[in-house]
Design a protein around this motif. Sequence first.
Motif, PDB file in Angstrom:
ATOM      1  N   THR A 155      -4.703   9.470 -12.796  1.00 23.61           N
ATOM      2  CA  THR A 155      -5.415   9.328 -14.074  1.00 23.61           C
ATOM      3  C   THR A 155      -4.395   9.049 -15.168  1.00 23.61           C
ATOM      4  O   THR A 155      -3.589   9.910 -15.484  1.00 23.61           O
ATOM      5  CB  THR A 155      -6.203  10.605 -14.411  1.00 23.61           C
ATOM      6  N   PRO A 156      -4.369   7.860 -15.763  1.00 21.80           N
ATOM      7  CA  PRO A 156      -5.212   6.701 -15.419  1.00 21.80           C
ATOM      8  C   PRO A 156      -4.763   6.074 -14.095  1.00 21.80           C
ATOM      9  O   PRO A 156      -3.660   6.345 -13.625  1.00 21.80           O
ATOM     10  CB  PRO A 156      -4.962   5.760 -16.593  1.00 21.80           C
ATOM     11  N   PRO A 157      -5.597   5.232 -13.499  1.00 22.48           N
ATOM     12  CA  PRO A 157      -5.229   4.618 -12.212  1.00 22.48           C
ATOM     13  C   PRO A 157      -4.000   3.725 -12.340  1.00 22.48           C
ATOM     14  O   PRO A 157      -3.706   3.201 -13.417  1.00 22.48           O
ATOM     15  CB  PRO A 157      -6.473   3.780 -11.849  1.00 22.48           C
ATOM     16  N   CYS A 158      -3.288   3.556 -11.239  1.00 26.48           N
ATOM     17  CA  CYS A 158      -2.139   2.650 -11.195  1.00 26.48           C
ATOM     18  C   CYS A 158      -2.612   1.243 -11.554  1.00 26.48           C
ATOM     19  O   CYS A 158      -3.476   0.672 -10.881  1.00 26.48           O
ATOM     20  CB  CYS A 158      -1.511   2.661  -9.808  1.00 26.48           C
ATOM     21  N   ALA A 159      -2.043   0.662 -12.606  1.00 28.21           N
ATOM     22  CA  ALA A 159      -2.519  -0.627 -13.118  1.00 28.21           C
ATOM     23  C   ALA A 159      -2.317  -1.753 -12.117  1.00 28.21           C
ATOM     24  O   ALA A 159      -3.104  -2.702 -12.075  1.00 28.21           O
ATOM     25  CB  ALA A 159      -1.802  -0.962 -14.424  1.00 28.21           C
ATOM     26  N   VAL A 160      -1.262  -1.680 -11.315  1.00 30.69           N
ATOM     27  CA  VAL A 160      -0.966  -2.736 -10.343  1.00 30.69           C
ATOM     28  C   VAL A 160      -1.815  -2.580  -9.094  1.00 30.69           C
ATOM     29  O   VAL A 160      -2.497  -3.504  -8.651  1.00 30.69           O
ATOM     30  CB  VAL A 160       0.538  -2.759 -10.003  1.00 30.69           C
ATOM     31  N   CYS A 161      -1.811  -1.383  -8.510  1.00 29.52           N
ATOM     32  CA  CYS A 161      -2.476  -1.193  -7.218  1.00 29.52           C
ATOM     33  C   CYS A 161      -3.994  -1.150  -7.334  1.00 29.52           C
ATOM     34  O   CYS A 161      -4.701  -1.611  -6.437  1.00 29.52           O
ATOM     35  CB  CYS A 161      -1.971   0.080  -6.554  1.00 29.52           C
ATOM     36  N   SER A 162      -4.526  -0.614  -8.440  1.00 29.18           N
ATOM     37  CA  SER A 162      -5.976  -0.492  -8.576  1.00 29.18           C
ATOM     38  C   SER A 162      -6.656  -1.845  -8.698  1.00 29.18           C
ATOM     39  O   SER A 162      -7.843  -1.984  -8.399  1.00 29.18           O
ATOM     40  CB  SER A 162      -6.330   0.383  -9.777  1.00 29.18           C
ATOM     41  N   THR A 163      -5.923  -2.861  -9.143  1.00 24.02           N
ATOM     42  CA  THR A 163      -6.502  -4.208  -9.263  1.00 24.02           C
ATOM     43  C   THR A 163      -6.064  -5.129  -8.134  1.00 24.02           C
ATOM     44  O   THR A 163      -6.439  -6.290  -8.104  1.00 24.02           O
ATOM     45  CB  THR A 163      -6.095  -4.851 -10.598  1.00 24.02           C
ATOM     46  N   ALA A 164      -5.284  -4.603  -7.183  1.00 22.60           N
ATOM     47  CA  ALA A 164      -4.696  -5.459  -6.152  1.00 22.60           C
ATOM     48  C   ALA A 164      -5.738  -6.074  -5.230  1.00 22.60           C
ATOM     49  O   ALA A 164      -5.502  -7.125  -4.640  1.00 22.60           O
ATOM     50  CB  ALA A 164      -3.677  -4.671  -5.335  1.00 22.60           C
ATOM     51  N   LEU A 165      -6.892  -5.416  -5.088  1.00 16.68           N
ATOM     52  CA  LEU A 165      -7.914  -5.937  -4.193  1.00 16.68           C
ATOM     53  C   LEU A 165      -8.989  -6.735  -4.916  1.00 16.68           C
ATOM     54  O   LEU A 165      -9.938  -7.205  -4.305  1.00 16.68           O
ATOM     55  CB  LEU A 165      -8.564  -4.778  -3.426  1.00 16.68           C
ATOM     56  N   SER A 166      -8.838  -6.916  -6.224  1.00 16.19           N
ATOM     57  CA  SER A 166      -9.855  -7.614  -6.998  1.00 16.19           C
ATOM     58  C   SER A 166      -9.675  -9.126  -6.986  1.00 16.19           C
ATOM     59  O   SER A 166     -10.597  -9.861  -7.328  1.00 16.19           O
ATOM     60  CB  SER A 166      -9.854  -7.117  -8.447  1.00 16.19           C
ATOM     61  N   LEU A 167      -8.493  -9.590  -6.595  1.00 19.06           N
ATOM     62  CA  LEU A 167      -8.218 -11.017  -6.499  1.00 19.06           C
ATOM     63  C   LEU A 167      -7.617 -11.311  -5.132  1.00 19.06           C
ATOM     64  O   LEU A 167      -6.919 -10.472  -4.560  1.00 19.06           O
ATOM     65  CB  LEU A 167      -7.222 -11.453  -7.580  1.00 19.06           C
ATOM     66  N   PRO A 168      -7.837 -12.516  -4.593  1.00 16.17           N
ATOM     67  CA  PRO A 168      -7.165 -12.873  -3.339  1.00 16.17           C
ATOM     68  C   PRO A 168      -5.661 -12.974  -3.561  1.00 16.17           C
ATOM     69  O   PRO A 168      -5.207 -13.320  -4.661  1.00 16.17           O
ATOM     70  CB  PRO A 168      -7.772 -14.243  -2.983  1.00 16.17           C
ATOM     71  N   PRO A 169      -4.852 -12.653  -2.562  1.00 11.06           N
ATOM     72  CA  PRO A 169      -3.392 -12.627  -2.732  1.00 11.06           C
ATOM     73  C   PRO A 169      -2.792 -13.923  -3.254  1.00 11.06           C
ATOM     74  O   PRO A 169      -1.783 -13.888  -3.949  1.00 11.06           O
ATOM     75  CB  PRO A 169      -2.895 -12.309  -1.325  1.00 11.06           C
ATOM     76  N   ASP A 170      -3.393 -15.079  -2.941  1.00 13.38           N
ATOM     77  CA  ASP A 170      -2.810 -16.324  -3.425  1.00 13.38           C
ATOM     78  C   ASP A 170      -2.979 -16.496  -4.926  1.00 13.38           C
ATOM     79  O   ASP A 170      -2.380 -17.390  -5.521  1.00 13.38           O
ATOM     80  CB  ASP A 170      -3.377 -17.536  -2.667  1.00 13.38           C
ATOM     81  N   ARG A 171      -3.796 -15.636  -5.566  1.00 13.67           N
ATOM     82  CA  ARG A 171      -3.928 -15.652  -7.018  1.00 13.67           C
ATOM     83  C   ARG A 171      -3.536 -14.312  -7.638  1.00 13.67           C
ATOM     84  O   ARG A 171      -3.864 -14.036  -8.783  1.00 13.67           O
ATOM     85  CB  ARG A 171      -5.368 -16.017  -7.409  1.00 13.67           C
ATOM     86  N   ASN A 172      -2.840 -13.478  -6.854  1.00 16.06           N
ATOM     87  CA  ASN A 172      -2.466 -12.158  -7.336  1.00 16.06           C
ATOM     88  C   ASN A 172      -0.998 -11.883  -6.992  1.00 16.06           C
ATOM     89  O   ASN A 172      -0.690 -11.413  -5.904  1.00 16.06           O
ATOM     90  CB  ASN A 172      -3.356 -11.085  -6.707  1.00 16.06           C
ATOM     91  N   PRO A 173      -0.073 -12.175  -7.903  1.00 12.45           N
ATOM     92  CA  PRO A 173       1.347 -11.989  -7.599  1.00 12.45           C
ATOM     93  C   PRO A 173       1.762 -10.533  -7.474  1.00 12.45           C
ATOM     94  O   PRO A 173       2.900 -10.254  -7.082  1.00 12.45           O
ATOM     95  CB  PRO A 173       2.043 -12.666  -8.784  1.00 12.45           C
ATOM     96  N   ASN A 174       0.861  -9.591  -7.770  1.00 10.01           N
ATOM     97  CA  ASN A 174       1.179  -8.181  -7.578  1.00 10.01           C
ATOM     98  C   ASN A 174       0.849  -7.703  -6.169  1.00 10.01           C
ATOM     99  O   ASN A 174       1.130  -6.550  -5.835  1.00 10.01           O
ATOM    100  CB  ASN A 174       0.426  -7.324  -8.602  1.00 10.01           C
ATOM    101  N   TYR A 175       0.252  -8.551  -5.346  1.00 17.31           N
ATOM    102  CA  TYR A 175       0.012  -8.238  -3.944  1.00 17.31           C
ATOM    103  C   TYR A 175       1.268  -8.648  -3.173  1.00 17.31           C
ATOM    104  O   TYR A 175       1.566  -9.839  -3.052  1.00 17.31           O
ATOM    105  CB  TYR A 175      -1.204  -9.011  -3.442  1.00 17.31           C
ATOM    106  N   ARG A 176       2.022  -7.666  -2.675  1.00 21.23           N
ATOM    107  CA  ARG A 176       3.350  -7.963  -2.119  1.00 21.23           C
ATOM    108  C   ARG A 176       3.505  -7.376  -0.721  1.00 21.23           C
ATOM    109  O   ARG A 176       3.345  -6.166  -0.530  1.00 21.23           O
ATOM    110  CB  ARG A 176       4.451  -7.399  -3.028  1.00 21.23           C
ATOM    111  N   LEU A 177       3.856  -8.225   0.222  1.00 20.14           N
ATOM    112  CA  LEU A 177       4.139  -7.789   1.581  1.00 20.14           C
ATOM    113  C   LEU A 177       5.635  -7.505   1.732  1.00 20.14           C
ATOM    114  O   LEU A 177       6.412  -7.686   0.802  1.00 20.14           O
ATOM    115  CB  LEU A 177       3.671  -8.860   2.567  1.00 20.14           C
ATOM    116  N   ASN A 178       6.025  -7.019   2.912  1.00 16.29           N
ATOM    117  CA  ASN A 178       7.437  -6.708   3.149  1.00 16.29           C
ATOM    118  C   ASN A 178       8.323  -7.912   2.856  1.00 16.29           C
ATOM    119  O   ASN A 178       7.974  -9.060   3.170  1.00 16.29           O
ATOM    120  CB  ASN A 178       7.660  -6.294   4.603  1.00 16.29           C
TER     121      ASN A 178
END
Length: 327
Positions: free
Chosen positions: A43-66
Amino acid sequence: MEPDPATTPTSGTAAAASSSLIFLGTGCSGALPDTRCLIKPSTPPCAVCSTALSLPPDRNPNYRLNTSLLIDYCHNDGTHKYTLIDVGKTFREQVLRWFVHHKVPSVDAIILTHDHADAILGLDDIWVVQPSNGENDADQIPIFLTQFTMDSIAARFPYLVERKQEDGDEDARGALLDWKIIEDDVNKPFTSSGLQFVPLPVMHGEGYICLGFLFGRRARVAYLSDVSRFLPSTEHAISKSGAGQIDLLILEANGLHGVGGHPRSTHLTLSQSLDAIKRICPKKALLIGMRHEFEHHRENQMLAEWSRREGIPVQLAHDGLRVLIDL
């Protein structure tokens, strides 16, 4: 700082006649979103992770793999050879997302930086990107690694090293791998798919050596994914004041806050990475390995100001980024 054409995604057609670097992953070991932020939200939610599933990864640079890099080396005759640096826990997802997106058909060679899970645990899936000789037979993939990493892999994946098919399982699939031992020595380069690589040993926590690599004949690139401290020989090999200015430095920046320097630190913070970039003075730099404290657009705005002030263009890389470069 205006978007740099050399660091923006390109189409398969644009890359067809050029070498390029494809960032398969730019995140930390746990990858992003951090599942803890989703199952136990703060509280408040993590700004990066809480929105990570709201956009597909190709339009979300905060979605990061290894963290992982694919080097697409275009030979003089127009043929392409693909060298993969590190095969981490998220490798299968990287293949599904970015091999398909960038039309990468196979992997011709693999280079491993160290034996941690985010660098090697995808080895079990390598067979899906095995090159074929055209007769439904797979070609061996050379894997370049230190003896220390080899011993660790042999203990974790004996079936990949011994290449013994399970009794009675005719459908068992496994990669055909050719293990090649390299040294953690800047004076002992090796060649993969026609491209020379210089090992760049760095400390990844005191008492543990990880490798980065310097490669490219026309444009010189240094890749350093896991660093807590530079060794003098490595910094000399890639510094403008040492062996000469490199064209592109790819360097980790794991933590956003703090100055680092703790004896048990295993990664560089952003401030340490920027200090290293000033010392090394490349023509430009891209940052990788970021945790969820980094919000891509916000941090890139800050880095644009830093770049104008210091005269070295620096930005965060992102998953799926393809950089055209004349290697």
